[in-house]
Motif scaffolding. Sequence first.
Motif, PDB file in Angstrom:
ATOM      1  N   GLU A  84     -47.255 -17.445   0.684  1.00 38.21           N
ATOM      2  CA  GLU A  84     -47.181 -18.719  -0.030  1.00 38.21           C
ATOM      3  C   GLU A  84     -48.161 -19.731   0.563  1.00 38.21           C
ATOM      4  N   THR A  85     -48.272 -19.740   1.875  1.00 34.52           N
ATOM      5  CA  THR A  85     -49.228 -20.628   2.539  1.00 34.52           C
ATOM      6  C   THR A  85     -50.644 -20.304   2.085  1.00 34.52           C
ATOM      7  N   LEU A  86     -50.966 -19.030   2.027  1.00 34.62           N
ATOM      8  CA  LEU A  86     -52.306 -18.613   1.583  1.00 34.62           C
ATOM      9  C   LEU A  86     -52.579 -19.022   0.151  1.00 34.62           C
ATOM     10  N   SER A  87     -51.569 -18.972  -0.684  1.00 33.34           N
ATOM     11  CA  SER A  87     -51.786 -19.243  -2.103  1.00 33.34           C
ATOM     12  C   SER A  87     -52.122 -20.698  -2.397  1.00 33.34           C
ATOM     13  N   THR A 138     -39.016 -24.931   9.540  1.00 35.05           N
ATOM     14  CA  THR A 138     -40.425 -24.747   9.194  1.00 35.05           C
ATOM     15  C   THR A 138     -40.562 -23.813   7.992  1.00 35.05           C
ATOM     16  N   HIS A 139     -41.741 -23.831   7.382  1.00 32.45           N
ATOM     17  CA  HIS A 139     -41.972 -23.037   6.175  1.00 32.45           C
ATOM     18  C   HIS A 139     -41.812 -21.542   6.422  1.00 32.45           C
ATOM     19  N   ILE A 140     -42.186 -21.079   7.597  1.00 27.29           N
ATOM     20  CA  ILE A 140     -42.096 -19.640   7.853  1.00 27.29           C
ATOM     21  C   ILE A 140     -40.646 -19.157   7.834  1.00 27.29           C
ATOM     22  N   CYS A 141     -39.714 -20.077   8.054  1.00 32.34           N
ATOM     23  CA  CYS A 141     -38.284 -19.738   8.045  1.00 32.34           C
ATOM     24  C   CYS A 141     -37.615 -20.087   6.719  1.00 32.34           C
ATOM     25  N   SER A 150     -46.600 -26.357   9.835  1.00 29.12           N
ATOM     26  CA  SER A 150     -47.740 -25.640   9.251  1.00 29.12           C
ATOM     27  C   SER A 150     -47.918 -24.275   9.898  1.00 29.12           C
ATOM     28  N   ILE A 151     -48.294 -23.301   9.066  1.00 30.15           N
ATOM     29  CA  ILE A 151     -48.616 -21.956   9.525  1.00 30.15           C
ATOM     30  C   ILE A 151     -50.136 -21.859   9.614  1.00 30.15           C
ATOM     31  N   ILE A 152     -50.627 -21.355  10.726  1.00 32.70           N
ATOM     32  CA  ILE A 152     -52.075 -21.171  10.887  1.00 32.70           C
ATOM     33  C   ILE A 152     -52.358 -19.762  11.413  1.00 32.70           C
ATOM     34  N   GLY A 153     -53.504 -19.230  11.035  1.00 35.60           N
ATOM     35  CA  GLY A 153     -53.911 -17.911  11.506  1.00 35.60           C
ATOM     36  C   GLY A 153     -53.210 -16.764  10.808  1.00 35.60           C
ATOM     37  N   GLU A 154     -52.596 -17.041   9.648  1.00 35.69           N
ATOM     38  CA  GLU A 154     -51.801 -16.022   8.970  1.00 35.69           C
ATOM     39  C   GLU A 154     -52.631 -14.842   8.461  1.00 35.69           C
ATOM     40  N   VAL A 155     -53.895 -15.077   8.151  1.00 34.87           N
ATOM     41  CA  VAL A 155     -54.746 -13.979   7.679  1.00 34.87           C
ATOM     42  C   VAL A 155     -55.002 -12.986   8.809  1.00 34.87           C
ATOM     43  N   ALA A 156     -55.232 -13.492  10.002  1.00 39.20           N
ATOM     44  CA  ALA A 156     -55.570 -12.636  11.134  1.00 39.20           C
ATOM     45  C   ALA A 156     -54.451 -11.674  11.513  1.00 39.20           C
ATOM     46  N   VAL A 157     -53.217 -12.082  11.318  1.00 43.71           N
ATOM     47  CA  VAL A 157     -52.110 -11.191  11.675  1.00 43.71           C
ATOM     48  C   VAL A 157     -52.086  -9.971  10.750  1.00 43.71           C
ATOM     49  N   ILE A 158     -52.665 -10.104   9.562  1.00 37.56           N
ATOM     50  CA  ILE A 158     -52.716  -8.997   8.612  1.00 37.56           C
ATOM     51  C   ILE A 158     -53.987  -8.172   8.789  1.00 37.56           C
ATOM     52  N   LYS A 163     -39.425 -11.509   4.603  1.00 33.70           N
ATOM     53  CA  LYS A 163     -39.294 -12.938   4.308  1.00 33.70           C
ATOM     54  C   LYS A 163     -40.387 -13.748   5.009  1.00 33.70           C
ATOM     55  N   VAL A 164     -40.734 -13.361   6.219  1.00 35.60           N
ATOM     56  CA  VAL A 164     -41.805 -14.038   6.965  1.00 35.60           C
ATOM     57  C   VAL A 164     -43.134 -13.839   6.257  1.00 35.60           C
ATOM     58  N   LEU A 165     -43.409 -12.603   5.855  1.00 35.53           N
ATOM     59  CA  LEU A 165     -44.667 -12.316   5.159  1.00 35.53           C
ATOM     60  C   LEU A 165     -44.734 -13.044   3.821  1.00 35.53           C
ATOM     61  N   TRP A 166     -43.627 -13.148   3.129  1.00 40.51           N
ATOM     62  CA  TRP A 166     -43.602 -13.874   1.858  1.00 40.51           C
ATOM     63  C   TRP A 166     -43.958 -15.341   2.080  1.00 40.51           C
ATOM     64  N   ALA A 167     -43.374 -15.958   3.101  1.00 43.20           N
ATOM     65  CA  ALA A 167     -43.667 -17.361   3.414  1.00 43.20           C
ATOM     66  C   ALA A 167     -45.143 -17.531   3.790  1.00 43.20           C
ATOM     67  N   ALA A 168     -45.680 -16.581   4.552  1.00 44.47           N
ATOM     68  CA  ALA A 168     -47.099 -16.644   4.928  1.00 44.47           C
ATOM     69  C   ALA A 168     -47.987 -16.507   3.703  1.00 44.47           C
TER      70      ALA A 168
END
Length: 134
Positions: free
Chosen positions: A129-132, A8-11, A76-84, A122-127
């Motif tokens: 990228e999803t936001l961008s 997955t993208h997060i990895c 797909s990564i979802i909810g990535e904004v909320a974790v921050i 690395k996880v945060l970087w992948a997240a």
Amino acid sequence: MLHAFSRTHICRYLSEDEAEKLLAEGTLRNLQAGETLFKVGERGDSLFVILQGRVHVYRELKGGVVKTLVVLGYGSIIGEVAVIDQQDRSASIAALDDSALFELSRNQLVKLLRTQPAIAAKVLWAAMETLSVR
């Protein structure tokens, strides 16, 4: 499960060993078709990675009309904004199919930052990228 998760993208930036450590830190969640993961306005503190199935990201408009924003599937990564930022959810998400998701809460991410900072970065970087691309 590890093989599917590690692709997955997060990895994306993780070795298989690092992906295994990340998988051990999070939680696996199963949703039945039609089950709601969260609703717009709910407080959020977790991100999710879809490992199986599809989810419907939507908003309810006046008069009960449902507006589909996107349908997301495997990886797909979802909810990535909320974790921050731990803000309220900006959309609702429900499973279209029986689905399996990896969940990483803010607390689990903070623990990862303290104990495995390279993996967390690395996880945060992948997240990010999803936001961008959204």
